[in-house]
Design a protein around this motif. Structure first.
Motif, PDB file in Angstrom:
ATOM      1  N   UNK A   1      62.786  -9.701 -16.648  1.00  0.00           N
ATOM      2  CA  UNK A   1      61.784 -10.666 -17.385  1.00  0.00           C
ATOM      3  C   UNK A   1      61.133 -11.568 -16.462  1.00  0.00           C
ATOM      4  N   UNK A   2      61.961 -12.379 -15.541  1.00  0.00           N
ATOM      5  CA  UNK A   2      61.321 -13.107 -14.452  1.00  0.00           C
ATOM      6  C   UNK A   2      60.286 -12.566 -13.784  1.00  0.00           C
ATOM      7  N   UNK A   3      60.480 -11.219 -13.316  1.00  0.00           N
ATOM      8  CA  UNK A   3      59.209 -10.733 -12.559  1.00  0.00           C
ATOM      9  C   UNK A   3      58.297 -10.461 -13.503  1.00  0.00           C
ATOM     10  N   UNK A   4      58.124  -9.895 -14.780  1.00  0.00           N
ATOM     11  CA  UNK A   4      57.100  -9.843 -15.725  1.00  0.00           C
ATOM     12  C   UNK A   4      56.464 -11.072 -16.181  1.00  0.00           C
ATOM     13  N   UNK A   5      57.160 -12.180 -15.997  1.00  0.00           N
ATOM     14  CA  UNK A   5      56.515 -13.446 -16.404  1.00  0.00           C
ATOM     15  C   UNK A   5      55.643 -13.833 -15.242  1.00  0.00           C
ATOM     16  N   UNK A   6      56.255 -13.550 -13.913  1.00  0.00           N
ATOM     17  CA  UNK A   6      55.388 -14.060 -12.753  1.00  0.00           C
ATOM     18  C   UNK A   6      54.256 -13.079 -12.931  1.00  0.00           C
ATOM     19  N   UNK A   7      54.088 -11.884 -13.077  1.00  0.00           N
ATOM     20  CA  UNK A   7      52.914 -10.737 -12.892  1.00  0.00           C
ATOM     21  C   UNK A   7      51.963 -11.189 -13.945  1.00  0.00           C
ATOM     22  N   UNK A   8      52.369 -11.587 -15.153  1.00  0.00           N
ATOM     23  CA  UNK A   8      51.514 -11.911 -16.238  1.00  0.00           C
ATOM     24  C   UNK A   8      51.216 -13.240 -16.429  1.00  0.00           C
ATOM     25  N   UNK A   9      52.077 -14.167 -16.193  1.00  0.00           N
ATOM     26  CA  UNK A   9      51.528 -15.526 -16.319  1.00  0.00           C
ATOM     27  C   UNK A   9      51.542 -16.414 -14.979  1.00  0.00           C
ATOM     28  N   UNK A  10      51.970 -15.867 -13.899  1.00  0.00           N
ATOM     29  CA  UNK A  10      51.725 -16.468 -12.602  1.00  0.00           C
ATOM     30  C   UNK A  10      52.814 -17.268 -12.248  1.00  0.00           C
ATOM     31  N   UNK A  11      54.016 -17.436 -13.239  1.00  0.00           N
ATOM     32  CA  UNK A  11      54.992 -18.284 -12.735  1.00  0.00           C
ATOM     33  C   UNK A  11      56.392 -17.742 -13.455  1.00  0.00           C
ATOM     34  N   UNK A  12      57.485 -17.806 -12.779  1.00  0.00           N
ATOM     35  CA  UNK A  12      58.624 -17.192 -13.110  1.00  0.00           C
ATOM     36  C   UNK A  12      59.257 -17.802 -14.322  1.00  0.00           C
ATOM     37  N   UNK A  13      59.013 -19.256 -14.378  1.00  0.00           N
ATOM     38  CA  UNK A  13      59.556 -19.784 -15.712  1.00  0.00           C
ATOM     39  C   UNK A  13      58.649 -20.523 -16.299  1.00  0.00           C
ATOM     40  N   UNK A  14      58.014 -20.401 -17.662  1.00  0.00           N
ATOM     41  CA  UNK A  14      56.791 -21.005 -18.165  1.00  0.00           C
ATOM     42  C   UNK A  14      57.302 -22.455 -18.431  1.00  0.00           C
ATOM     43  N   UNK A  15      58.747 -22.830 -18.739  1.00  0.00           N
ATOM     44  CA  UNK A  15      59.148 -24.253 -18.833  1.00  0.00           C
ATOM     45  C   UNK A  15      57.971 -24.882 -19.838  1.00  0.00           C
ATOM     46  N   UNK A  16      58.284 -26.384 -19.727  1.00  0.00           N
ATOM     47  CA  UNK A  16      57.407 -27.343 -20.346  1.00  0.00           C
ATOM     48  C   UNK A  16      56.165 -27.423 -20.207  1.00  0.00           C
ATOM     49  N   UNK A  17      54.949 -27.379 -21.019  1.00  0.00           N
ATOM     50  CA  UNK A  17      53.608 -27.474 -20.937  1.00  0.00           C
ATOM     51  C   UNK A  17      53.111 -28.661 -21.643  1.00  0.00           C
ATOM     52  N   UNK A  18      51.942 -29.205 -20.843  1.00  0.00           N
ATOM     53  CA  UNK A  18      51.579 -30.599 -21.724  1.00  0.00           C
ATOM     54  C   UNK A  18      50.970 -30.296 -22.995  1.00  0.00           C
ATOM     55  N   UNK A  19      50.593 -31.353 -23.739  1.00  0.00           N
ATOM     56  CA  UNK A  19      50.323 -31.068 -24.888  1.00  0.00           C
ATOM     57  C   UNK A  19      48.756 -30.850 -24.840  1.00  0.00           C
ATOM     58  N   UNK A  20      48.097 -31.306 -23.878  1.00  0.00           N
ATOM     59  CA  UNK A  20      46.573 -31.158 -23.790  1.00  0.00           C
ATOM     60  C   UNK A  20      46.424 -29.388 -23.488  1.00  0.00           C
ATOM     61  N   UNK A  21      47.252 -28.939 -22.821  1.00  0.00           N
ATOM     62  CA  UNK A  21      47.136 -27.533 -22.385  1.00  0.00           C
ATOM     63  C   UNK A  21      47.454 -26.710 -23.707  1.00  0.00           C
ATOM     64  N   UNK A  22      48.234 -27.037 -24.748  1.00  0.00           N
ATOM     65  CA  UNK A  22      48.764 -26.322 -25.812  1.00  0.00           C
ATOM     66  C   UNK A  22      47.702 -26.569 -26.643  1.00  0.00           C
ATOM     67  N   UNK A  23      47.102 -27.958 -26.631  1.00  0.00           N
ATOM     68  CA  UNK A  23      46.008 -28.119 -27.794  1.00  0.00           C
ATOM     69  C   UNK A  23      44.450 -27.226 -27.476  1.00  0.00           C
ATOM     70  N   UNK A  24      44.412 -27.096 -26.057  1.00  0.00           N
ATOM     71  CA  UNK A  24      43.376 -26.141 -25.799  1.00  0.00           C
ATOM     72  C   UNK A  24      43.379 -25.006 -26.017  1.00  0.00           C
ATOM     73  N   UNK A  25      44.760 -24.450 -26.213  1.00  0.00           N
ATOM     74  CA  UNK A  25      44.848 -22.982 -26.603  1.00  0.00           C
ATOM     75  C   UNK A  25      44.703 -22.924 -28.080  1.00  0.00           C
ATOM     76  N   UNK A  26      45.231 -23.939 -28.816  1.00  0.00           N
ATOM     77  CA  UNK A  26      44.973 -23.963 -30.150  1.00  0.00           C
ATOM     78  C   UNK A  26      43.704 -24.033 -30.713  1.00  0.00           C
ATOM     79  N   UNK A  27      42.648 -24.678 -30.041  1.00  0.00           N
ATOM     80  CA  UNK A  27      41.565 -24.981 -30.222  1.00  0.00           C
ATOM     81  C   UNK A  27      40.464 -23.732 -30.001  1.00  0.00           C
ATOM     82  N   UNK A  28      41.110 -22.870 -29.059  1.00  0.00           N
ATOM     83  CA  UNK A  28      40.392 -21.606 -28.509  1.00  0.00           C
ATOM     84  C   UNK A  28      40.453 -20.781 -29.595  1.00  0.00           C
TER      85      UNK A  28
END
Length: 509
Positions: free
Chosen positions: A160-187
């Protein structure tokens, strides 16, 4: 060997300290890239799609990059003068020379032509650091594993960690800023607004159902439940096929596949074999090419009871279905961990976009505990696992579920959420619960005696009114309203289609 280690230790002692390996990084590349961006903001557009602030080894570099992106999102120019107020009291920047450091970065700028190369170098080094972290964690977990944790669980977690790294560019997604989540929602909203079908998710191929639910949304767990003979598998098969066909059609027509409302589909069939499921789909498609009096049924195909015209229709349908991006896994008694592993592999290899499981109660949990372990707990583990899979792969997961026999004992046999069998966690973990209901099935069983002419005539009238009609009752939906969608069901070919009511039929001339 020991002598060599001792010699190395002695050399280290002479140098006044122990030798150690630093994590892979390149501060000069980070400085050169930031300098290029500060001189010409267009350089950021070349790396913004893949490079995140957390990919920088030096934290202050990551904060400078993040500030530049924020200013650019506001259509402002990001240069040392504009950034200075944001970093005047930044202690980390003070250590390297304060706000003057921004000016020095601009002075050491790489050319805009090299910006993407520098960005790729920084990203690659960040990936290597994440790999080291995963590797160290695997070693520590393997040495200190609790007695009740199986090695297969550690493999699954590492994968799972290797998959996240390959797909998302990070081993653990963790918390993300509201602005980033908002940008995705608007898209997502913009994509749905521009889409001719007004869908925000993957199409079901059924217009009335799409209108009610907006398609199948990424990261959602969708439960399709019903009593036996209601058509659960038929509906799931229809949806899987329609999504795969839409993907193929969009590919042939040269559309932007990132905006396609179809998907590559994997159907985990724990009840039917792969060839039986394929025969169902083949008979359905073959009937579109066949205009004879009797429809082509899958059981007749298996027995070889076909006319020449029917066989020709099947041959044409098989050519049409040959390149369909629909994978079928009919492994019996699959564990939730094994299902996750196979789905991840398909996501990496074929860009999997939809998972269908037929059906939930046939999956197995981790297998820990005694043979008489509480079945409710096992179902809870399975539904949590399916919801986790949907979020991890960012795809909708459609799981079929049986209903309890309590439905049969009621006068009104329309199912409710409380009828979900064995666990309340199914209702809790699901983002959407749909019940398949065909009143025709129950009415057919209630045929009165032919000696009672009046009752039998009323029964025949009721049956004529209910013939070929089905309901999909949406009992729970996190993204929209609940309600009932009426569909047409062709029992002979197990196909759900949009229902055209009698009052919507064209006038006869």
């Amino acid at each position: 060997m020991i002598d060599a280690v001792r010699a190395e230790d002695a050399a280290n002692d002479e140098e006044g300290g122990l030798a150690y390996r630093q994590a892979p990084h390149n501060l000069e590349a980070e400085q050169a890239l930031l300098g290029a961006i500060l001189v010409n903001n267009e350089a950021a557009q070349k790396v913004q799609g893949f490079l995140m602030p957390e990919h920088f080894f030096e934290p202050v570099h990551g904060r400078i990059y993040e500030s530049v992106i924020k200013l650019m999102d506001k259509n402002q120019i990001a240069d040392p003068v504009k950034l200075k107020p944001y970093f005047e009291h930044d202690e980390a920047l003070t250590d390297v020379g304060g706000a003057q450091y921004l000016v020095r970065l601009a002075a050491s700028a790489a050319t805009i032509i090299n910006a993407e190369d520098y960005g790729r170098t920084i990203y690659d080094l960040a990936t290597r650091r994440a790999l080291i972290q995963i590797g160290e964690s695997m070693v520590i977990d393997a040495y200190d594993a609790p007695v009740d944790v199986e090695a297969s669980e550690q493999i699954s977690e590492a994968e799972k960690q290797l998959f996240d790294l390959a797909e998302l560019g990070q081993a653990e997604s963790g918390a993300q800023s509201f602005s980033k989540a908002l940008k995705t929602a608007v898209e997502n909203i913009e994509n749905a607004y521009k889409d001719p079908d007004s869908l925000s998710g993957i199409t079901t191929g059924l217009t009335q159902l799409n209108n009610q639910i907006g398609g199948l949304h990424p990261s959602d767990l969708v439960i399709i439940a019903g009593r036996p003979a209601m058509g659960k598998t038929a509906l799931a098969t229809n949806i899987a096929f329609n999504a795969a066909k839409r993907w193929t059609d969009d590919l042939v027509e040269g559309r932007d596949m990132d905006r396609s409302k179809g998907s590559v589909v994997c159907f985990f069939s724990l009840e039917m074999s792969a060839d039986q499921l394929a025969a169902r789909i083949l008979s359905d498609r073959a009937n579109l090419h066949y205009q004879g009096p009797d429809p082509i049924q899958s059981h007749a195909m298996r027995q070889g009871k076909l006319t020449e015209e029917q066989f020709q229709a099947i041959a044409r349908a098989s050519i049409e279905l040959e390149d369909m991006p629909l994978f079928i896994d009919d492994t019996p008694a699959l564990t939730i961990a094994a299902l996750r592993t196979r789905a991840r592999r398909l996501k990496r290899q074929h860009n999997l976009g939809l998972v269908v499981v037929d059906y939930l109660q046939l999956l197995r949990g981790s297998g820990k505990g005694t043979a008489g372990e509480n079945r409710v707990q096992e179902i809870s583990e399975i539904t949590r696992g399916l919801k986790g899979l949907a979020k991890e792969l960012h795809v909708p997961v459609v799981a079929l579920s049986q209903l309890s026999r309590m439905v049969e004992q009621r006068e009104n046999k329309r199912p409710m959420l409380s009828d979900l069998r064995e666990s309340g966690s199914i209702e809790q973990d699901a983002d959407m619960v749909m019940f398949v209901f065909r009143e025709e099935y129950y009415k057919e069983k209630d045929e009165p005696s032919m000696s009672d002419v009046e009752k039998h005539a009323q029964w025949q009238a009721d049956m004529a009114n209910l013939y070929g009609k089905a309901e999909v009752i949406i009992g729970k939906q996190r993204h929209g309203p609940v309600g009932t969608v009426k569909l047409a069901f062709k029992k002979e070919v197990t196909r759900f289609t949009d229902l055209i009511e009698d009052d919507h039929l064209p006038d006869h001339h």
